[in-house]
Design a protein around this motif. Structure first.
Motif, short mmCIF file in Angstrom:
data_model
loop_
_atom_site.label_atom_id
_atom_site.label_comp_id
_atom_site.label_asym_id
_atom_site.label_seq_id
_atom_site.Cartn_x
_atom_site.Cartn_y
_atom_site.Cartn_z
N LEU A 215 3.51 8.33 -2.56
CA LEU A 215 2.71 8.28 -1.47
C LEU A 215 2.99 9.52 -0.55
CD1 LEU A 215 0.49 6.60 0.35
CD2 LEU A 215 2.29 5.70 1.50
N ALA A 216 1.69 10.14 -0.29
CA ALA A 216 1.84 11.37 0.88
C ALA A 216 1.23 11.07 1.98
CB ALA A 216 1.56 12.58 -0.19
N TYR A 217 1.79 11.31 3.14
CA TYR A 217 1.08 11.25 4.43
C TYR A 217 0.57 12.43 4.94
CZ TYR A 217 3.49 6.91 5.45
OH TYR A 217 3.80 5.64 5.26
N LEU A 218 -0.66 12.75 5.34
CA LEU A 218 -1.30 14.03 5.61
C LEU A 218 -2.05 13.75 7.02
CD1 LEU A 218 -2.38 14.00 2.11
CD2 LEU A 218 -1.01 15.89 2.96
N PRO A 219 -1.12 13.87 8.14
CA PRO A 219 -1.71 13.72 9.51
C PRO A 219 -2.23 15.11 10.12
CG PRO A 219 0.67 13.91 9.72
CD PRO A 219 0.33 14.15 8.17
N ALA A 220 -3.42 14.93 10.64
CA ALA A 220 -4.13 16.10 11.21
C ALA A 220 -5.31 15.81 12.30
CB ALA A 220 -4.81 16.90 10.14
N PHE A 221 -4.86 16.21 13.51
CA PHE A 221 -5.54 15.96 14.58
C PHE A 221 -6.48 14.74 14.52
CE2 PHE A 221 -6.15 20.72 13.45
CZ PHE A 221 -5.37 20.93 14.78
N GLY A 222 -5.43 13.66 14.83
CA GLY A 222 -6.35 12.18 14.95
C GLY A 222 -6.57 11.48 13.65
N MET A 223 -6.50 12.27 12.47
CA MET A 223 -6.74 11.51 11.23
C MET A 223 -5.33 11.49 10.55
SD MET A 223 -9.53 14.30 9.83
CE MET A 223 -9.87 15.57 10.56
N VAL A 224 -5.18 10.62 9.61
CA VAL A 224 -4.26 10.52 8.56
C VAL A 224 -4.81 10.13 7.31
CG1 VAL A 224 -1.88 9.34 7.99
CG2 VAL A 224 -2.42 9.69 10.39
N LYS A 225 -4.28 10.94 6.61
CA LYS A 225 -4.79 10.82 5.02
C LYS A 225 -3.62 10.29 4.31
CE LYS A 225 -8.25 14.52 5.05
NZ LYS A 225 -8.72 15.71 4.66
N LEU A 226 -3.84 9.07 3.74
CA LEU A 226 -2.70 8.51 2.50
C LEU A 226 -3.25 8.80 1.31
CD1 LEU A 226 -2.47 5.29 4.80
CD2 LEU A 226 -0.56 7.23 4.66
N ARG A 227 -2.22 9.45 0.53
CA ARG A 227 -2.55 10.03 -0.84
C ARG A 227 -1.71 9.53 -1.90
NH1 ARG A 227 -4.55 15.28 -3.73
NH2 ARG A 227 -2.70 15.90 -4.71
N LEU A 228 -2.24 8.34 -2.66
CA LEU A 228 -1.32 8.00 -3.91
C LEU A 228 -1.63 8.74 -5.08
CD1 LEU A 228 -1.95 3.98 -3.63
CD2 LEU A 228 0.16 5.22 -3.34
N THR A 229 -0.56 9.32 -5.73
CA THR A 229 -0.58 10.08 -6.90
C THR A 229 0.21 9.15 -7.87
OG1 THR A 229 -0.75 11.95 -5.71
CG2 THR A 229 0.00 12.37 -7.93
N ALA A 230 -0.53 8.89 -9.06
CA ALA A 230 0.10 8.52 -10.28
C ALA A 230 0.05 9.44 -11.34
CB ALA A 230 -0.58 7.04 -10.67
N LYS A 231 1.28 9.48 -12.03
CA LYS A 231 1.36 10.29 -13.08
C LYS A 231 1.99 9.42 -14.29
CE LYS A 231 2.99 15.09 -12.73
NZ LYS A 231 4.04 16.19 -12.37
N GLY A 232 1.55 9.78 -15.45
CA GLY A 232 1.85 9.19 -16.70
C GLY A 232 1.29 9.67 -17.89
N ASP A 233 1.43 8.93 -19.11
CA ASP A 233 0.89 9.40 -20.34
C ASP A 233 -0.75 9.27 -20.61
OD1 ASP A 233 3.18 10.61 -20.95
OD2 ASP A 233 3.94 8.62 -21.57
N ASP A 234 -1.06 8.12 -20.16
CA ASP A 234 -2.47 7.85 -20.53
C ASP A 234 -3.22 7.31 -19.18
OD1 ASP A 234 -4.30 6.73 -22.64
OD2 ASP A 234 -4.23 4.91 -21.25
N THR A 235 -4.40 7.81 -19.03
CA THR A 235 -5.23 7.55 -17.86
C THR A 235 -5.72 6.10 -17.76
OG1 THR A 235 -6.34 9.71 -18.40
CG2 THR A 235 -7.19 8.34 -16.53
#
Lengths: 423, 423
Positions: A215-235
Motif C-alpha cells: 500500500l502506498a500513500y500519496l498525499p497532495a493538496f488536500g487529496m490522498v491517493k491510496l494505491r494497492l500494488t500486487a505482484k505475482g506470477d499470474d494475473t
C-alpha cells in the motif's frame, strides 16, 4: 517470481544546480512500474565524464534495465553520446535516416532556411554498437545498447520527446525481451481527509497485507491517493487474491472516495458532466484562472466547459459578473455574499448548468485579523440553487491557490452529484 | 579554492514508482549552488533500509554535505527516522518543544479536536544525537547530524516545509560552519531564438571561457536562459574577471534579451506595468486561463492585472467580449479577425490599458488541413492600436498551451515597450 530491477540515470548539470526539475524520472518510473519493473535507484549526475562512467558501472551491476536521459542536446556541454560510444566500445557513425529526419524537422517543422548547423548534423551520428530508436518529435535519436545481459536505453531529456520514445519504443522492447512478473495496481483517490487520519483507521488492516501486496500513500493538496500494488506470477490469481483487500479498503475510505482510478479531479468532473450532458463555468478571483486552466488541460473539455470570468479586480466582479457594488462595499470581496453573487452571475452570463466561484486571500500580503491569509470563500450552484462555504488554508501563495482549486473542484463535484435535478 | 561538494538523497517509493515528481532536489540544488556548494550527486531510493544505509555511506564518502528529504511523514511506510537514529548511533527521545508544536498545529491550525494520534505524537521523537531544526510549517522536525566531519541534514519531503527549513535553518548553518568559495551567477533570459542557433553564434567565445567560468544553457518552451557562473576566492576579483564576459554575451543575445535576471516573463511584465503605472487584462480561448494563472501567481499582481475572460465557447466570445457572430461564422474562432475583436473587447469591457488575446488549436483533436493542431493566433493592443500574429506550434496539448502562453506574454511585453504612448 523473478524481479526485474531498473535504474534511471539523468544527466546534466542543470539538474544539479536546480535549474530544471526532473519530471522525466517520475514518468519513466511510472511506466516501468506499470509493466512490473521495479525502479530501485534514480541518480542524477552532472556533465562529468568520470561521474557518468562510474554511475553506469554502479547501476548496471545491480539493475537489469538502465535508462539514461539527458545530455543529447546540440550544445557544447553534452558529452553523453561520445561517452556511451566509448562505454559500449563502438565508434560514431553517421546515420542517414536520422540525418534525413533532422533535415525534415528543420525545413518542414521548424521552418528554418539555410544549411544545417554542424552541431545539428552531428546529432545524426550514433555509436555503431547501438540500435537507433526513432524520435519523431526531435532531432536527437534514442539509442539502445546491450552489455553483460543488461539493457541500456539513452533518451533525450526533452520531456515530450522522452515520453514518446518510452511509450513507442522502450516499453514494447522491454515487454518483448524480458519475462516480467504480473502486476496489478488499484488506486483509491480520496479528498477531504488527512493522511494520518486515514492511516490510523486502516493501521491493523494495512499490517495484515501479504508480502506481495503493498500500500502506498500519496498525499497532495488536500487529496490522498491510496494505491494497492500486487505482484505475482499470474494475473488471474493476483486479481482473486487482491479482490477482498480492494473491497475492505473501499469500505474504509468510502466517505472521501472521489474515484477508483488515479484521475485528476478535473477529469472526474468532465466525465460526470459528459454523462449528464451538462455544462459548467467558473468565476475566479483568488484562483486567478487556475481552475479554468485545470479544466481546459483536459482534451475535449470544450464539450462541457464554456469558460471563466477571472474577476481579479472588484470592478470586473461588478461590471461582468453583476456583483452589487454595495455588497463589495459592505462585506468585501472575500465574503459569502460576494461569492454567491459571483456564481449566480457567471451561471446567468455564461448560460451554464453549473458553476463554481472562488474569492480569498492567497498571500503573502492582503491578510487581516478578521480575514487572515488563507481565508477562502467558495460558492457552487446551478440555475435554481447556490451554496457557499468558507475554508482556511495556511500555506504559502502557490499552495493556497492549488489547495483552493482542488477544494473548489471537489465542492463542485459533490454538488453536481447530490443536487436535485432541475430544468 | 576549496570545493565543497554536496549530495541530495530523496527517500520514498513514491519517487521511484513515479507518483510524485521530485521538485525538492531542484530547489535544494539551487540554494546550495547560490552559496557556492556544488551538488555532485542526487540519488532517490525507496523505503528500503539497506538501500538507504548504503547510499548514506556512498554519498558521505565523497560529499561534505548530505541533505536527505522525505520519509518523515506520519504513515507506516516511513523508516527514515529509526534508520538515521541507528546510523548516527543514537536513541529516540521525546522532544518536548516539538511535541508542543505538533499539539499547537493540530489545535490552532488544523482545527482538529480530540487527542493526538499515536503516530503524530511519535513525530516528536528524535534521535538524541541530532540537533533539532524547528519546522514551523509542519509536524515533522528537521534534523542535523555530524559524522566524520560531514554534515547531514534530514528534512521532511513536503515541499513548502522543506523550503522553509532550507532557507531558515540549513543555509545559515552551512554558511557559518563551512568556508565557501566566492560564487557569482549572471543569467540572461532570452525568448524567440533556439538553443542551437545561439550556441553556434557564441561557439568560439564559449570555448574561450576560463576554467572557473561556466556557461549553462537552459532551454524551455521558447525561452533560453544563459547562465554564467564564476567561482573563485574573492568576490571583487570575480566581478572584475566576469565583467567583460558579461558584456560580450549581452552583445551576442541583445536581440532576444528579455531580462538580465532569472525571472519568469510574468514577473518581467509586472515590473514594466508597475513602472508605467498601467493595467492589463487577458482574453483567453486556447490557453484556457493559463496566462491569467501565470500572471496572478505573482504576489501583488492585483496592482496591474484586472482579470481575464476565458472565452472557451464561442458564445462567450460573442456575449462577453462582443466578438461579432458574423466573424466567427465566416472565418472561425482561430483567426486574425477573432483575436483582434477579442483583444478590443476585453480592453473595453475590463477597462484596461493593455491586453493580450489567444485563440488556437491545442490538440489532440480539432485540427484540419487549413488549421492543423498548433495553429495559434495572438493579438495584443491598447485602447487605440491592436495587432495580431499567427504562430505554429507542433507539440502535444500541454506543451502547446505553455508555449502559447509564453509567446503571448512576450508579444505583450514587446508591444508595451515599443507601442507609442497614448491617452
Amino acid at each position: 517470481m523473478k524481479n526485474v530491477n531498473a535504474s534511471i540515470i539523468t544527466i546534466g548539470d542543470e539538474l544539479l544546480i536546480g535549474q530544471t526539475i526532473d519530471s522525466n524520472s517520475a514518468f519513466i518510473g511510472k511506466e516501468l512500474n506499470k509493466i512490473g519493473i521495479w525502479v530501485r535507484h534514480r541518480v542524477a549526475v552532472g556533465d562529468d565524464w568520470n561521474e557518468i562512467w562510474h554511475v553506469l558501472d554502479e547501476e548496471s551491476e545491480k539493475s537489469d534495465v538502465i535508462i539514461i536521459t539527458g545530455g543529447l542536446g546540440p550544445t557544447a556541454d553534452d558529452i553523453t553520446k561520445p561517452l556511451l560510444c566509448k562505454y559500449f566500445s563502438g565508434k560514431l557513425v553517421m546515420n542517414e535516416q536520422v540525418l534525413q529526419h533532422i533535415k525534415y524537422l528543420f525545413e518542414k517543422v521548424f521552418h528554418r532556411t539555410g544549411p544545417l548547423a554542424e552541431r545539428n548534423i552531428k546529432q545524426a551520428e550514433v555509436p555503431d554498437t547501438c540500435t537507433v530508436l526513432h524520435n519523431p518529435r526531435g532531432t536527437a535519436p534514442g539509442m539502445k545498447f546491450e552489455k553483460n545481459n543488461k539493457i541500456f536505453f539513452s533518451l533525450p531529456g526533452v520531456p515530450y520527446e522522452m515520453k514518446g520514445l518510452m511509450i513507442e519504443e522502450v516499453i514494447p522492447v522491454l515487454k518483448e525481451h524480458l519475462t516480467l512478473p504480473a502486476i496489478i495496481h488499484k488506486t483509491f483517490f480520496t479528498v477531504g481527509q488527512g493522511e494520518s487520519v486515514i492511516a490510523d483507521k486502516i493501521k491493523n488492516w494495512e499490517e495484515s497485507l501479504p508480502e506481495n501486496i503493498k500500500l502506498a500513500y500519496l498525499p497532495a493538496f488536500g487529496m490522498v491517493k491510496l494505491r494497492l500494488t500486487a505482484k505475482g506470477d499470474d494475473t488471474i490469481d493476483l486479481e482473486n487474491q487482491l479482490a477482498p483487500y480492494i473491497n475492505t479498503l473501499r469500505e474504509f475510505v468510502k466517505d472521501y472516495l472521489v474515484a477508483e482510478e488515479d484521475l485528476p479531479l478535473e477529469v472526474v468532473i468532465g466525465k460526470i458532466l459528459k454523462e449528464k450532458n451538462k455544462t459548467m463555468a467558473t468565476a475566479e478571483s483568488c484562483t486567478g484562472g487556475y481552475i479554468a486552466h485545470l479544466i481546459t488541460s483536459v482534451p475535449g473539455s470544450s464539450q462541457y466547459y464554456k469558460g471563466s470570468v477571472v474577476s481579479y479586480a472588484n470592478e470586473v466582479k461588478e461590471n461582468i459578473l453583476g456583483v452589487n457594488h454595495e455588497t463589495l462595499r459592505s462585506v468585501g470581496a472575500v465574503s459569502k455574499e460576494t461569492v454567491l453573487e459571483m456564481v449566480k452571475g457567471v451561471i446567468e452570463k455564461l448560460n451554464v448548468d453549473y458553476a463554481v466561484a472562488t474569492s480569498g486571500i492567497m498571500g503573502p500580503d492582503g491578510g487581516s485579523t478578521e480575514k487572515p491569509v488563507g481565508t477562502v470563500w467558495i460558492a457552487v450552484g446551478h440555475k435554481t440553487k447556490t451554496i457557499a462555504k468558507q475554508f482556511h488554508f495556511r500555506f504559502e501563495r502557490e499552495r493556497n491557490i492549488e489547495q483552493t482549486a482542488t477544494t473548489a473542484l471537489n465542492v463542485l463535484r459533490k454538488f453536481i452529484l447530490t443536487s436535485e435535478s432541475f430544468a
